[in-house]
Structures are given as C-alpha cells and as structure tokens.
Design a protein around this motif. Structure first.
Motif, PDB file in Angstrom:
ATOM      1  N   SER A  36      -4.332   4.592  -3.661  1.00 54.28           N
ATOM      2  CA  SER A  36      -3.857   4.243  -2.319  1.00 54.28           C
ATOM      3  C   SER A  36      -3.658   5.481  -1.451  1.00 54.28           C
ATOM      4  O   SER A  36      -3.939   5.451  -0.242  1.00 54.28           O
ATOM      5  CB  SER A  36      -2.554   3.443  -2.409  1.00 54.28           C
ATOM      6  OG  SER A  36      -1.576   4.142  -3.165  1.00 54.28           O
ATOM      7  N   GLU A  76      -7.068   6.562  -0.157  1.00 54.92           N
ATOM      8  CA  GLU A  76      -7.577   5.758   0.949  1.00 54.92           C
ATOM      9  C   GLU A  76      -7.019   6.223   2.288  1.00 54.92           C
ATOM     10  O   GLU A  76      -7.663   6.043   3.332  1.00 54.92           O
ATOM     11  CB  GLU A  76      -7.224   4.287   0.711  1.00 54.92           C
ATOM     12  CG  GLU A  76      -7.938   3.680  -0.493  1.00 54.92           C
ATOM     13  CD  GLU A  76      -7.450   2.276  -0.799  1.00 54.92           C
ATOM     14  OE1 GLU A  76      -6.449   1.863  -0.162  1.00 54.92           O
ATOM     15  OE2 GLU A  76      -8.051   1.602  -1.668  1.00 54.92           O
ATOM     16  N   LEU A  94       2.549   1.828   0.656  1.00 58.31           N
ATOM     17  CA  LEU A  94       1.481   2.090  -0.309  1.00 58.31           C
ATOM     18  C   LEU A  94       1.496   1.067  -1.445  1.00 58.31           C
ATOM     19  O   LEU A  94       2.550   0.513  -1.787  1.00 58.31           O
ATOM     20  CB  LEU A  94       1.632   3.494  -0.904  1.00 58.31           C
ATOM     21  CG  LEU A  94       1.406   4.687   0.013  1.00 58.31           C
ATOM     22  CD1 LEU A  94       1.751   5.977  -0.729  1.00 58.31           C
ATOM     23  CD2 LEU A  94      -0.037   4.740   0.499  1.00 58.31           C
ATOM     24  N   ASP A  95       0.341   0.857  -2.016  1.00 57.59           N
ATOM     25  CA  ASP A  95       0.249   0.077  -3.248  1.00 57.59           C
ATOM     26  C   ASP A  95       0.614   1.001  -4.399  1.00 57.59           C
ATOM     27  O   ASP A  95      -0.177   1.853  -4.812  1.00 57.59           O
ATOM     28  CB  ASP A  95      -1.165  -0.480  -3.433  1.00 57.59           C
ATOM     29  CG  ASP A  95      -1.322  -1.230  -4.747  1.00 57.59           C
ATOM     30  OD1 ASP A  95      -0.294  -1.514  -5.398  1.00 57.59           O
ATOM     31  OD2 ASP A  95      -2.469  -1.521  -5.120  1.00 57.59           O
TER      32      ASP A  95
END
Length: 462
Positions: free
Chosen positions: A332, A335, A419-420
C-alpha cells in the motif's frame, strides 16, 4: 620423494583407487564414497550443470515473463539436453561405489555418446511434463495472490504428479547405465525394481523430489551453487539406493573403451588429434576455470538483482510486526509513493526493529541486535519515517536527528490511517482477525531529518 597433491581424489583420476580400508555400509558408506571421490564428482557435477542450464534458463524465463510457449520450449529442449547428462552423472556415481573411477571422464563421455538418444527422449517427455505442471502451479499461486484460493485437490494432484515424475527419473535413467533396451521394456524392468525393492526405490524418489524442491526454493541462488553441488549429492544418493537391484538384474557395468593416444610425428597430427591431446592434458584446468566463472557470475547477478528501495520506513517496538502487516504496508505504501528513484520498479522496505527503552527487555540478544540496527539506520539516514511505540524513550536518544515539529500518532495522519495495513491473528486470539491499523493507531510517527521531504510530505498529507 615427490610431493603429490591429492584433493579429495583429484590426484587419483588416472589411477585406480587403493582400497586400504574395508567399505562401510549405510550412511557411512555414502560419506566414504563422497570423501574418496569428491574431486571427480565435482567435475562431473560441473558438466551436468552445463547440461541442465538450457532447461533451467528456459523454464525460469518462461515463468517469470508468464510466457506459455517459452516455458514449454524450455522444458522440451532443455529436458532433451539434460537427460543424457543426468544419465552420465548417475553412471559416474555408480562407478564411484564400485571403485572403478579411473578414466572417469572417458566413461562420462562414453555414456553421453551411447545413451544420448533414449536419455534425450526421456528427458524431453519429462521436461515437457515438468514445465506444464510448473505453469499450473504458477497459475494457482497467482490466484492466491489475487485473493482466490484454488481447491486443495489441485495442490494434491500437482504434488502427486511431481512425485510420479521423480519416480520415473529413479527407475528409467539408472538402467541406461547398464543396458540400452526399448522404452517399454525399460519401464517394465523399472517397475520390477520398484516391486523388488520398494523402500529403496521410493527413498530415491523422495530424495529426487525433495532435492528439486530445495533447488527451486533457493532460486536464483541455486543457479551458481548448482555448479558445485547441484547434482552429485542427489546422483550419489540415487546410485547407492538403486545399485543393489541394478547389479542383481544387469551385472557389473561395462568398462568404456580406452582411447589411444595418436602416434607418429607430432607435426603431422590433425587438428582433431591435437585437440584431443590438449584436452587430456588441460581438461581439469578448463573445468576449474568454468566453475570459478559460474561462481563469479552468480555473485555478480546477486548484487545486480538487489534493488534500491524507493522508500524505507522503520518500526520500533517491543514485538515484531506480523508478516501479513509488513506485506500489506509495503504494497500500500508503494502504491502511494510510486517509482521515486526511476529504476522502473516500485520497492518499499519496512525495517522492523525490536527493542524497548525502559530497561524491561527480557531477551538481551534481541535487544542488542535491535539497538544496533536502529543506531545504524538513524546514523546512515536509511529510513525516512520512524513509527515508534515508546515515543518518549525514542525521543530521548534520537530527537536531535528528527524533524523539530511535534510528532503525531499514526491515526492522526489521514494518509497513513487510510492505508491497507492487513489483518493478522495471534495465538491468544486465533479466531479473531486483528487489523494492522488497530495495532499501529497509537504509535508515534517521527520524521527523519535526512528523509526525502517530497515523499514524506506525500505520506503525511502536507
């Protein structure tokens, strides 16, 4: 008295070994043969390594680039090339157990010349099957990464398929070292070997399967290591288990024909004769140089494959982060930050340091290691952010190397809180799915003075 260097039998290559001690049995016999013939096994291993390179490179490149036809072509062509070399390696191992390894290179070359057709055909078929099953396994692994779970039956079938391939290797190739018979007859006699000595044959099969799994698991490190110990440990193991049944059925192995040195005026020798003489005198040096080149290339490839992370983030706490949280954070964060260094790859590295600052550490070794890594990180300006469980203890030691602004908690930064961070379970709560965000919510975020200001600003929403 002349001094003779004998490195694990290298000095005995042109002479029959002297049996000055009775042969051992079982595992000790394996190590006795390995110790007495390691020089010959190393050189034979190097030749076998060269024979397996087309298969290893073709299949691996096909899987990496997800190219169906390249993978199958690597299995077909590579398997056809590897089959005769593997047969010659097994032949050499069998001769080591019989004590008849004088002129081993002539025997290796003779085996290649006499069995290359049936061995290549067997290698081609098995290489095609291996590459096909690896494609299926790669596809199933891709489904798992996407969140889909292939049926357990698929993995069971793949494991059974690879076991059957390993069984075919164990019962089809060793008989070629004794007699060349039609494939169906060899398969029938191989099954007879299985029925006569099931434990030995299945032991050889499991050894082949587990050794291949180990080499695949260590890829790409296993490529340079394969030049030294990729094949001889397995061929020696297979030869020891299968040799009694093979001797009962076929009798002792035939000696290869001895090649005669050319006679007459040396100036009248043909190019082929001169090449033969030169090779007989220098083949050891050539193989040693090739082995060194392979090792050097492996080291260079390892260093070149190391990618510089676009962002490094340090977590400092008493307990290590769960693997699921680390993996989710790296994905994450990547990204968001993107390809900062412009190398075409997005790589985010989480540095997890396990230590406490209040003197309550229970494991001094872990505390010392974590403290050393953290000091090195801060001094070298490695990590851009430090997410800390004990903010006061960390600030007392490293505040002068952090940004002067008052640090906030993880949950107070919208980008970080969004965030994941993955989910995980613990032994205490085995049925509960805990979230990484809950774990990190109260951690304090320190910004390193030497960090990338643009990337940090992006993450902190500034």
């Amino acid at each position: 008295m002349a001094f003779q260097l004998n490195f694990f039998g290298l000095g005995d290559m042109r002479n029959a070994p002297q049996e000055d001690k009775p042969p051992r049995t079982g595992v000790l016999r394996y190590f006795q043969v390995f110790w007495d013939n390691l020089g010959k096994l190393l050189l034979g291993n190097l030749l076998c390594f060269v024979g397996f390179l087309p298969a290893a490179l073709g299949i691996s490149l096909g899987l990496v680039y997800e190219n169906f036809w390249l993978t199958l072509l690597g299995g077909i062509v590579g398997g056809a090339v590897a089959g005769p070399f593997w047969t010659a390696m097994v032949d050499l191992s069998l001769r080591c157990f019989s004590g008849r390894v004088d002129g081993w290179f002539a025997a290796f070359r003779h085996t290649l010349a006499t069995v290359w057709k049936p061995a290549a055909l067997q290698g081609l078929v098995l290489g095609l099957l291996v590459s096909g099953f690896l494609l299926v396994g790669s596809f199933a692994s891709g489904l798992m990464e996407d969140g889909s779970l292939p049926a357990l039956g698929l993995w069971v079938i793949l494991a059974l398929d690879f076991f059957l391939i390993a069984l075919a290797v164990a019962i089809l190739f060793p008989p070629l070292c004794f007699e060349q018979k039609p494939f169906l007859q060899r398969a029938q006699e191989g099954l007879t070997l299985l029925l006569d000595a099931p434990l030995r044959t299945l032991g050889a099969t499991l050894g082949i399967l587990l050794w291949c799994v180990l080499l695949v698991g260590l890829f790409p490190i296993s490529v340079p290591l394969g030049a030294v110990l990729g094949f001889w440990p397995l061929s020696l193991f297979t030869a020891q288990l299968q040799r009694p049944g093979l001797l009962d059925r076929y009798g002792p192995q035939e000696e290869p024909p001895e090649a005669e040195m050319p006679h007459g005026d040396p100036h009248q020798y043909t190019l082929g004769q001169r090449t033969e003489i030169w090779w007989r005198l220098h083949w050891g040096v050539v193989l040693a140089v090739v082995a060194c080149i392979c090792l050097v290339l492996g080291v260079v490839q390892t260093f070149l494959s190391i990618q510089e992370p676009d962002l490094q983030v340090a977590f400092v706490h008493a307990d290590t982060l769960p693997d699921e949280v680390v993996s989710a954070l790296e994905t994450s964060l990547g990204e968001i930050v993107g390809d900062v260094n412009g190398d075409g790859e997005v790589v985010v590295q989480v540095n997890d340091y396990q230590l406490v600052f209040d003197g309550t550490a229970t494991d001094t070794d872990v505390q010392t290691a974590g403290s050393t890594l953290l000091v090195t990180d801060v001094a070298g300006g490695v990590s851009s952010l430090f997410i800390v469980e004990d903010a006061d203890g960390f600030a007392a030691l490293y505040a002068d190397q952090m940004e002067s602004a008052d640090p906030l908690t993880w949950a107070e930064y919208p980008v970080l809180a969004g965030l994941d961070a993955g989910t995980y379970t613990t032994v205490e709560d085995i049925d509960a799915d805990l979230t990484g965000q809950e774990l990190l919510a109260n951690y304090t975020v320190f910004v390193a003075s030497a960090g990338d200001s643009d990337t940090v600003a992006l993450l902190l929403g500034e």
